[in-house]
Scaffold this motif. Structure first.
Motif, PDB file in Angstrom:
ATOM      1  N   LEU A   1       0.842  -1.202   0.000  1.00 41.27           N
ATOM      2  CA  LEU A   1       0.000   0.000   0.000  1.00 41.27           C
ATOM      3  C   LEU A   1       0.877   1.252   0.000  1.00 41.27           C
ATOM      4  CD1 LEU A   1      -2.786  -0.986   2.580  1.00 41.27           C
ATOM      5  CD2 LEU A   1      -2.964  -0.944   0.085  1.00 41.27           C
ATOM      6  N   PRO A   2       0.526   2.258  -0.801  1.00 34.86           N
ATOM      7  CA  PRO A   2       1.322   3.497  -0.849  1.00 34.86           C
ATOM      8  C   PRO A   2       1.426   4.163   0.521  1.00 34.86           C
ATOM      9  CG  PRO A   2      -0.273   3.428  -2.642  1.00 34.86           C
ATOM     10  CD  PRO A   2      -0.613   2.301  -1.736  1.00 34.86           C
ATOM     11  N   GLY A   3       2.606   4.738   0.798  1.00 30.85           N
ATOM     12  CA  GLY A   3       2.851   5.332   2.109  1.00 30.85           C
ATOM     13  C   GLY A   3       1.878   6.435   2.472  1.00 30.85           C
ATOM     14  N   ASN A   4       1.616   7.367   1.546  1.00 28.04           N
ATOM     15  CA  ASN A   4       0.705   8.473   1.845  1.00 28.04           C
ATOM     16  C   ASN A   4      -0.722   7.988   2.055  1.00 28.04           C
ATOM     17  OD1 ASN A   4       2.620  10.481   1.835  1.00 28.04           O
ATOM     18  ND2 ASN A   4       2.401  10.901  -0.354  1.00 28.04           N
ATOM     19  N   PHE A   5      -1.105   6.929   1.326  1.00 31.24           N
ATOM     20  CA  PHE A   5      -2.430   6.336   1.530  1.00 31.24           C
ATOM     21  C   PHE A   5      -2.549   5.811   2.952  1.00 31.24           C
ATOM     22  CE2 PHE A   5      -5.071   2.539   1.741  1.00 31.24           C
ATOM     23  CZ  PHE A   5      -6.264   2.954   1.156  1.00 31.24           C
TER      24      PHE A   5
ATOM     25  N   TRP B   1      -5.003   7.316   5.822  1.00 33.78           N
ATOM     26  CA  TRP B   1      -6.036   6.384   6.310  1.00 33.78           C
ATOM     27  C   TRP B   1      -5.936   6.225   7.825  1.00 33.78           C
ATOM     28  CZ3 TRP B   1      -6.159   0.411   5.132  1.00 33.78           C
ATOM     29  CH2 TRP B   1      -7.411  -0.112   5.494  1.00 33.78           C
ATOM     30  N   ALA B   2      -4.728   5.993   8.318  1.00 34.35           N
ATOM     31  CA  ALA B   2      -4.548   5.788   9.758  1.00 34.35           C
ATOM     32  C   ALA B   2      -4.913   7.023  10.558  1.00 34.35           C
ATOM     33  CB  ALA B   2      -3.106   5.383  10.047  1.00 34.35           C
ATOM     34  N   LYS B   3      -4.702   8.209   9.964  1.00 35.77           N
ATOM     35  CA  LYS B   3      -5.001   9.463  10.662  1.00 35.77           C
ATOM     36  C   LYS B   3      -6.418   9.963  10.396  1.00 35.77           C
ATOM     37  CE  LYS B   3      -0.189  11.053  10.670  1.00 35.77           C
ATOM     38  NZ  LYS B   3       0.793  12.008  10.105  1.00 35.77           N
ATOM     39  N   ASN B   4      -7.179   9.197   9.605  1.00 35.14           N
ATOM     40  CA  ASN B   4      -8.565   9.558   9.296  1.00 35.14           C
ATOM     41  C   ASN B   4      -8.656  10.941   8.655  1.00 35.14           C
ATOM     42  OD1 ASN B   4     -11.303   8.896   9.202  1.00 35.14           O
ATOM     43  ND2 ASN B   4     -11.739   9.963  11.113  1.00 35.14           N
TER      44      ASN B   4
ATOM     45  N   PRO C   1       5.466   6.817   5.847  1.00 45.31           N
ATOM     46  CA  PRO C   1       6.462   7.687   5.213  1.00 45.31           C
ATOM     47  C   PRO C   1       7.364   8.355   6.248  1.00 45.31           C
ATOM     48  CG  PRO C   1       4.288   8.062   4.261  1.00 45.31           C
ATOM     49  CD  PRO C   1       4.085   7.162   5.439  1.00 45.31           C
ATOM     50  N   ALA C   2       8.607   8.586   5.877  1.00 41.78           N
ATOM     51  CA  ALA C   2       9.587   9.161   6.798  1.00 41.78           C
ATOM     52  C   ALA C   2       9.117  10.499   7.351  1.00 41.78           C
ATOM     53  CB  ALA C   2      10.931   9.324   6.083  1.00 41.78           C
ATOM     54  N   ARG C   3       8.461  11.293   6.514  1.00 45.20           N
ATOM     55  CA  ARG C   3       7.998  12.609   6.964  1.00 45.20           C
ATOM     56  C   ARG C   3       6.997  12.488   8.107  1.00 45.20           C
ATOM     57  NH1 ARG C   3       4.895  16.405   2.727  1.00 45.20           N
ATOM     58  NH2 ARG C   3       3.429  14.675   2.937  1.00 45.20           N
ATOM     59  N   SER C   4       6.128  11.475   8.018  1.00 40.46           N
ATOM     60  CA  SER C   4       5.135  11.254   9.074  1.00 40.46           C
ATOM     61  C   SER C   4       5.809  10.846  10.369  1.00 40.46           C
ATOM     62  CB  SER C   4       4.130  10.184   8.640  1.00 40.46           C
ATOM     63  OG  SER C   4       3.192   9.923   9.657  1.00 40.46           O
ATOM     64  N   LEU C   5       6.824   9.962  10.280  1.00 41.05           N
ATOM     65  CA  LEU C   5       7.521   9.505  11.471  1.00 41.05           C
ATOM     66  C   LEU C   5       8.350  10.617  12.105  1.00 41.05           C
ATOM     67  CD1 LEU C   5       8.773   5.895  10.662  1.00 41.05           C
ATOM     68  CD2 LEU C   5       7.129   6.595  12.398  1.00 41.05           C
TER      69      LEU C   5
ATOM     70  N   THR D   1       0.816   8.064  23.003  1.00 37.53           N
ATOM     71  CA  THR D   1       2.188   7.645  22.738  1.00 37.53           C
ATOM     72  C   THR D   1       2.595   8.261  21.403  1.00 37.53           C
ATOM     73  OG1 THR D   1       1.413   5.627  21.657  1.00 37.53           O
ATOM     74  CG2 THR D   1       1.984   5.477  23.992  1.00 37.53           C
ATOM     75  N   GLN D   2       3.789   8.790  21.369  1.00 35.61           N
ATOM     76  CA  GLN D   2       4.270   9.445  20.154  1.00 35.61           C
ATOM     77  C   GLN D   2       5.336   8.564  19.508  1.00 35.61           C
ATOM     78  OE1 GLN D   2       6.248  13.304  20.460  1.00 35.61           O
ATOM     79  NE2 GLN D   2       5.041  14.004  18.713  1.00 35.61           N
ATOM     80  N   THR D   3       4.998   8.016  18.361  1.00 38.85           N
ATOM     81  CA  THR D   3       5.900   7.103  17.668  1.00 38.85           C
ATOM     82  C   THR D   3       6.803   7.884  16.726  1.00 38.85           C
ATOM     83  OG1 THR D   3       4.239   5.361  17.793  1.00 38.85           O
ATOM     84  CG2 THR D   3       6.021   5.038  16.234  1.00 38.85           C
ATOM     85  N   THR D   4       8.029   8.141  17.194  1.00 39.28           N
ATOM     86  CA  THR D   4       9.042   8.758  16.351  1.00 39.28           C
ATOM     87  C   THR D   4      10.052   7.693  15.946  1.00 39.28           C
ATOM     88  OG1 THR D   4      10.414   9.319  18.254  1.00 39.28           O
ATOM     89  CG2 THR D   4       8.790  10.960  17.557  1.00 39.28           C
TER      90      THR D   4
END
Length: 849
Positions: free
Chosen positions: A432-436, A440-443, A565-569, A683-686
């Motif tokens: 699945l594409p990273g941005n998708f 999706w996870a962030k609604n 995606p790296a930017r999200s993390l 929890t903040q997943t970095t």
């Protein structure tokens, strides 16, 4: 100014006037009815539904009772629906109008009758015109009188309600109605009825604070059950449930026999998470009105939130027995059945809902979701497309279903394309594409640049067909029944968690597959994962549970956060849980409030000891009086840096590097008063945090694998205990990392059970309904993830978990069960086994029980 007086007791009594918002929005024929809508008009109800979405429609506004109408024109030959007979009323029925007006004037049966008989007759003619639907003619008649007497209160009032009757959807009418009623109030300020009517128009226009002010002034003039009820309704839609409860209670004290007010009292409890109190109120409403459909519906929803499926079903069914076409009950019952894992029954309710209300987005979305979950992709995507075509109007907020449906359609297409591909040959997180995945996870709204849609349905890939339980071989039947039993062991016995038999079976099969995979690993066998044959790693073990959790409910994005995606993390991906938001309490975690409160108090003392040593004694004394979250608000004022709120971070000690600590979860408290609090954990997943936890889990898994191989050769008690502690420690760090977007809790617990079974130990105790927790004398329900997150370390978590697991030696019969991965090697076979009827298992003897 002409002297005016209220009609005598034989005429219009206070509190009996027809509210203006009602006259404006109800059908004119309703003038003769003895039931009316509350201050929250139909227009306001629609605004409330748009604001909160269809999922919460079960808490919509209801009609309220009143004693009488002041205009009861039973003799009119006019069809007040606006027909041509009404248009020629003046020419055809002048004599009748004058006759009615004379009678009305003699009895002074209209508001603000005067002492002048001639004036009263003229006023009465205008009110008769109004009552027969001739609003423009009535306005003209009132205006003519006001030209002669500009402060004739009854004419001002009559013209105001006529403007309102023409329709509040026209802002000009609404403003004119408000202007006239305001003039009446300035001339005659001591009449609560007029304040009430102006408040109803204001509420219909969304001017809630002004409407509340009018209702409050009316109550000060003359308290009544109706006024308290109306004001409570406005507090309710403003989400001030505590104040709304007070008003509904006062209303009931003045008039006990109000089933609707009792229902609303229950809803104020419901929205604050006080489900047991809500249930008592709903039952009381049913004592007053035995055929009260909305009370049965609300009672069903309250039991559903408590997790009591049987009681919820019973009450939804009672509502449908009273009205089999009650759309909201069909919708709510269908959603409950879906989340109970009864997809066939859920579909029946959604289809019936759509027969009655074809554009119901919730039922359409849930119909599509149910079909896809059962492997019926063609029907599922057809329903999803219908939701997608229902674009919101300009300025209208999109529904949650509209926002989610494109993600579901894309994921459905992906699943369909992989129905018959061996599960070992692909990886959803990679495909699945990273941005998708991130959106999706962030609604988030589906606004993804350069997104390439999944291929459409391929005709050569057929839908999943239903498999009879008897069509499986006896050993597979046994496998299914054992899985059902193991899955039921994972059920949380706490409010807010509805038993889901589909999830039970999926996670039971995951447990068995984990057991078999770990046993093979300890015997030096390799596994086939993601198209490669290699030794199993810890993530592979969890991935087994992830794939079963995903397919059990495709509505929820169960995704590895470190694959985003790296930017999200880099920004941090938050797993956020609101414990209290405003006045809304999250019932699922209520029993952990006290434990978290103890931790917060300890951290406050540490903070003030370091930053405010002079005030430490005062803070300590204040903290001794803190018994609930709201009590912390005054403590926040002791320091300017915490005046608006504060955060507290938990720490997770390392086993790999003694003395080192990792960031756990963050507790946040903000607010300035009771009812305006945000109490949350996240929890903040970095990337950095993830790497630290991964290193810890890697070390534990390496040690676990080594000791597991020794255990295979020599099952000594000491080795078994060491392996069990390593399993629980590994999962302790998984819980605190929270590496998945959804489903971490049940996935981790299925891994615990499966790995323990591989070590020769079986969990025979269920997650407790109540137990004594560390530092807390009261009995609480246990949530495994929160136990791990609030435990001071892995050893403490292991001790807590083992206290209820009641580990015993595994039954030898597990060895004879067929391989889960070989029996169900594709998505198609997984969906088939989740669809098959499990009632036969009740008649079979389940191993290890």
């Amino acid at each position: 100014m002409r002297a005016v007086k209220m009609a005598p007791a034989g005429g219009l009594a206070r509190g009996a006037w027809v509210p203006l918002a009602v006259l404006a929005l109800l059908a004119p024929a309703a003038l003769a009815l003895t039931e009316r809508y509350p201050a929250l008009s139909l227009l306001q109800q629609e605004r409330h539904r748009q604001r909160h979405g269809p999922a919460e429609e079960w808490a919509e506004q209801y009609s309220a009772e009143c004693d009488s109408s002041f205009l009861l024109f039973h003799e009119s030959d006019c069809d007040i629906g606006g027909s041509s007979s009404c248009e020629s009323m003046l020419s055809l029925n002048t004599e009748k109008i004058l006759s009615q007006a004379k009678l009305l004037a003699e009895q002074k049966r209209f508001p603000f009758a005067t002492d002048n008989d001639n004036t009263n007759e003229e006023l009465a003619i205008a009110y008769v015109l109004f009552g027969n639907g001739l609003y423009d003619e009535a306005i003209q008649h009132f205006s003519t009188m006001l030209q002669e007497e500009p402060e004739l209160v009854s004419a001002i009032y009559g013209r105001g309600i006529a403007y309102g009757k023409k329709g509040l959807h026209d802002m000009k009418n609404a403003e004119l109605a408000l202007f006239e009623l305001s003039r009446v109030i300035s001339l005659e300020p001591d009449h609560p009825e007029v304040l009430e009517q102006r408040a109803e128009i204001l509420s219909a226009l969304g001017r809630i604070s002004e409407a509340l002010s009018d209702f409050t002034k009316a109550i000060q003039l003359q308290p009544s059950a109706t006024l308290y009820w109306h004001r409570g309704t406005l507090y309710f839609i403003s989400e001030d449930y505590a104040t709304a409860h007070e008003d509904f209670q006062r209303s009931l004290e003045l008039n006990k026999n109000q089933p609707i007010a009792m229902l609303y009292k229950g809803l104020t409890f419901f929205h604050r998470g006080l489900l047991k109190e809500a249930i008592e109120s709903f039952k009381e409403a049913l004592k007053q009105k035995a055929d009260f459909i909305d009370a049965y519906k609300s009672l069903g929803q309250a039991y559903r939130e408590l997790g009591n499926f049987d009681a919820a079903t019973e009450n939804f069914q009672k509502a449908l027995l009273l009205n089999q076409n009650h759309v909201q009950t069909l919708q709510l019952k269908g959603m409950m059945l879906y989340h109970h894992g009864s997809l066939d029954e859920a579909l029946k309710n959604f289809k019936r809902c759509l027969q009655l209300e074809p554009y119901n987005e919730v039922c359409q979305y849930m119909k599509g979701l149910s079909h896809v979950a059962m492997g019926q992709f063609y029907e599922g995507i057809k329903a999803q497309t219908k939701v997608m075509l229902n674009d919101p109007l300009p300025g209208q907020k999109a529904s949650p279903e509209y926002l989610k449906v494109k993600y579901l359609r894309e994921y459905s297409r992906y699943l369909h394309a992989h129905l018959d591909t061996p599960l070992t040959e692909y990886n959803t997180d990679i495909d699945l594409p990273g941005n998708f995945k991130d959106h999706w996870a962030k609604n988030l709204p589906f606004l993804i640049e350069n997104y390439e849609e999944q291929p459409g349905l391929q005709p050569h890939i057929k839908d999943v067909l239903f498999q009879n339980f008897e069509s499986y071989k006896p050993d597979v039947q046994e496998l299914i029944c054992v899985a059902d039993h193991l899955g039921s062991m994972m059920q949380y016995e706490t409010p807010g968690f509805l038993p889901n038999k589909r999830i039970h079976r999926a996670m039971g099969l995951a447990t068995l597959e984990v057991m078999q995979a770990v046993q093979r690993t300890w015997a030096n066998s390799k596994v086939r994962m993601n198209g490669k044959t290699r030794l199993m790693q810890w993530r592979d073990m969890f991935d087994i549970a992830v794939k079963w959790r995903r397919i059990a409910d495709p509505d929820q994005p169960v995704l590895w956060l470190d694959q985003m995606p790296a930017r999200s993390l880099s920004r941090g991906f938050n797993n956020h849980i609101n414990l209290i938001r405003g006045q809304v309490i999250n019932m699922r975690y209520l029993e952990y409030f006290e434990k978290i409160l103890h931790f917060i108090k300890d951290r406050i003392l540490v903070y003030h000891g370091a930053n405010n040593p002079k005030g430490l004694l005062e803070v300590r004394e204040a903290l001794e009086k803190v018994h609930k979250v709201e009590d912390l608000l005054p403590i926040m004022k002791f320091n300017s840096k915490t005046r608006d709120g504060f955060t507290v971070n938990t720490k997770v000690p390392s086993l790999k590097d003694q003395g080192k600590e990792y960031d756990g979860f963050t507790i946040t408290i903000t607010g300035d008063k009771v009812g305006n609090i945000l109490f949350s954990v996240e929890t903040q997943t970095t990337e950095e945090r993830t790497q630290l936890y991964h290193a810890e889990i890697d070390a534990l898994y390496k040690d676990l694998t080594a000791k597991g191989k020794i255990l295979i050769l020599s099952a000594e008690l000491g080795e078994v205990d060491a392996v069990c502690n390593l399993i629980l420690s590994l999962v302790y760090y998984f819980y605190n990392l929270m590496p998945l977007s959804r489903g971490s809790s049940v996935i981790a617990y299925s891994v615990i059970m499966g790995a323990l079974m591989a070590s020769g130990k079986e969990v025979s105790g269920k997650i407790p309904k109540g137990k004594a927790s560390i530092k807390i004398s009261k009995s609480i329900s246990s949530l495994v993830d929160f136990e791990a997150m609030t435990a001071p370390g892995s050893e403490a978590f292991s001790k807590i978990a083992r206290s209820w697991m009641n580990l015993k030696s595994i039954s030898p019969s597990y060895k004879s069960l067929p391989s889960v991965s070989e029996t169900f090697p594709t998505l198609r076979t997984m969906i088939e086994v989740l669809n098959t009827d499990s009632s036969h298992c009740l008649k079979k003897t389940i191993v290890a029980v």
